[in-house]
Scaffold this motif. Structure first.
Motif, PDB file in Angstrom:
ATOM      1  N   THR A 246       0.842  -1.193   0.000  1.00  0.00           N
ATOM      2  CA  THR A 246       0.000   0.000   0.000  1.00  0.00           C
ATOM      3  C   THR A 246       0.882   1.250   0.000  1.00  0.00           C
ATOM      4  O   THR A 246       1.915   1.278   0.668  1.00  0.00           O
ATOM      5  CB  THR A 246      -0.893   0.027   1.270  1.00  0.00           C
ATOM      6  N   VAL A 247       0.447   2.251  -0.763  1.00  0.00           N
ATOM      7  CA  VAL A 247       1.054   3.578  -0.653  1.00  0.00           C
ATOM      8  C   VAL A 247      -0.083   4.578  -0.442  1.00  0.00           C
ATOM      9  O   VAL A 247      -1.059   4.599  -1.194  1.00  0.00           O
ATOM     10  CB  VAL A 247       1.869   3.951  -1.914  1.00  0.00           C
ATOM     11  N   LEU A 248       0.060   5.367   0.619  1.00  0.00           N
ATOM     12  CA  LEU A 248      -0.941   6.384   0.934  1.00  0.00           C
ATOM     13  C   LEU A 248      -0.301   7.760   0.844  1.00  0.00           C
ATOM     14  O   LEU A 248       0.885   7.926   1.143  1.00  0.00           O
ATOM     15  CB  LEU A 248      -1.484   6.195   2.361  1.00  0.00           C
ATOM     16  N   LEU A 249      -1.089   8.736   0.432  1.00  0.00           N
ATOM     17  CA  LEU A 249      -0.620  10.125   0.465  1.00  0.00           C
ATOM     18  C   LEU A 249      -1.666  10.966   1.192  1.00  0.00           C
ATOM     19  O   LEU A 249      -2.818  11.066   0.752  1.00  0.00           O
ATOM     20  CB  LEU A 249      -0.384  10.660  -0.953  1.00  0.00           C
ATOM     21  N   MET A 250      -1.246  11.526   2.316  1.00  0.00           N
ATOM     22  CA  MET A 250      -2.135  12.394   3.099  1.00  0.00           C
ATOM     23  C   MET A 250      -2.031  13.815   2.549  1.00  0.00           C
ATOM     24  O   MET A 250      -0.977  14.447   2.655  1.00  0.00           O
ATOM     25  CB  MET A 250      -1.705  12.406   4.572  1.00  0.00           C
ATOM     26  N   LEU A 251      -3.120  14.287   1.951  1.00  0.00           N
ATOM     27  CA  LEU A 251      -3.177  15.696   1.539  1.00  0.00           C
ATOM     28  C   LEU A 251      -3.887  16.423   2.669  1.00  0.00           C
ATOM     29  O   LEU A 251      -5.115  16.405   2.768  1.00  0.00           O
ATOM     30  CB  LEU A 251      -3.941  15.828   0.220  1.00  0.00           C
ATOM     31  N   THR A 252      -3.090  17.001   3.555  1.00  0.00           N
ATOM     32  CA  THR A 252      -3.640  17.566   4.785  1.00  0.00           C
ATOM     33  C   THR A 252      -3.916  19.055   4.617  1.00  0.00           C
ATOM     34  O   THR A 252      -3.019  19.827   4.295  1.00  0.00           O
ATOM     35  CB  THR A 252      -2.679  17.322   5.962  1.00  0.00           C
TER      36      THR A 252
END
Ligand code: MG
Ligand code: MG
Ligand code: MG
Length: 306
Positions: A246-252
């Motif tokens: 899994t690869v996640l990207l948090m656009l906060t």
């Protein structure tokens, strides 16, 4: 023999400034400590070092044959390469205890606070060593960065107390202004290659034998990346293809105080379950999510059965 002080891979402001601050503390005690970084400075850190007139620490990515002190991490995946062929002599951190082990007793100081800078301020006070105005400015900036100007759920009273004391030493009156200057630098995305944005604040984790990567971009508004989402997704797919589950990207969104979580996974339903949310396309909005360490990673660990 020199001790190389180094923060995690994809260095952030805390990792870089903590290496400088801990090296300075040990030098004040007569020890030979050298501040290092594992990679290029991110734009926020570059602004911080320039503002307080600090030199960029030297590059160190291979620990073989070296004595090292780890700051802002104790996970092998985030440490310099070949750590097993070197010797860890100290850890100063504010994350969960990682998987670094040693053969000898070492100085190990981890506290559940918002920033390594706060732990270091407490260590300076314990040792009775005065913090220089330059180091105070660096630690102050790190605390504002890691706690997202006190908005992150990781922020504690100890962080606020450290800021109050450090701002006086550093001669910084307007900490909100300093934070906004840092946010402007860190959220500048125009013209930056998508893989560089994904790597800007990125960490790999071992989740029950599966490699899971989590990147985070802190933004003043999601509009800043609206036109780049497809390219970011491609970069995430490329990174996932390199042996990750899994690869996640948090656009906060620092102003709305939540995260649009982009997901590339062998098991998207597992990730939806981890955050009790539904994917809309390839991302899902999670209100109140600000912290990878305190919110994203623990939820993933539960979902992966760690
Ligand atoms: Mg860090
Ligand atoms: Mg930190
Ligand atoms: Mg961070």
């Amino acid at each position: 023999m020199s001790v190389y002080v180094v923060g995690h891979k994809s260095p952030d402001t805390d990792s870089v400034t903590a290496a400088i601050a801990y090296a300075e503390l040990m030098k004040a005690k007569g020890e030979d400590y050298i501040a290092c970084v594992q990679g290029e400075l991110n734009p926020e850190t570059a602004v911080v070092l320039e503002k307080f007139g600090a030199a960029t620490p030297e590059l160190m990515t291979d620990a073989a044959g070296k004595q090292v002190a780890l700051v802002d991490h104790s996970d092998l995946a985030q440490a310099p390469d070949n750590l097993g062929d070197g010797e860890v002599v100290a850890v100063v951190d504010h994350h969960k205890i990682g998987d670094v082990t040693t053969n000898n007793p070492i100085f190990f100081c981890a506290m559940p606070v918002g920033c390594t800078g706060t732990v270091l301020k407490i260590l300076y006070d314990m040792e009775g060593v005065a913090v220089s105005s330059q180091v105070a400015g660096l630690m102050l900036a790190a605390i504002l960065s890691d706690t997202v100007n006190f908005k992150s759920p990781t922020c504690t009273d100890a962080d606020k107390k450290a800021v109050e004391e450090l701002k006086t030493i550093a001669g910084v009156d307007d900490t909100d202004g300093l934070f906004m200057d840092m946010l402007k630098a860190k959220s500048a995305v125009d013209g930056v290659p998508p893989m560089d944005l994904l790597d800007r604040d990125y960490k790999d984790f071992d989740m029950n034998g599966k490699k899971v990567g989590v990147g985070q971009l802190e933004l003043a508004t999601l509009d800043q990346v609206a036109s780049m989402r497809d390219d970011l997704y491609k970069a995430m797919e490329e990174k996932k293809a390199d042996g990750r589950h899994t690869v996640l990207l948090m656009l906060t969104d620092v102003v709305r105080e939540g995260t649009d979580l982009m997901v590339v996974s062998d098991d998207p339903a597992l990730i939806e379950g981890a955050f009790n949310a539904k994917l809309d396309g390839n991302s899902m909005w999670i209100d109140g999510m600000m912290s990878r360490k305190k919110q994203t990673v623990p939820n993933l660990q539960n979902a992966f059965g760690c």
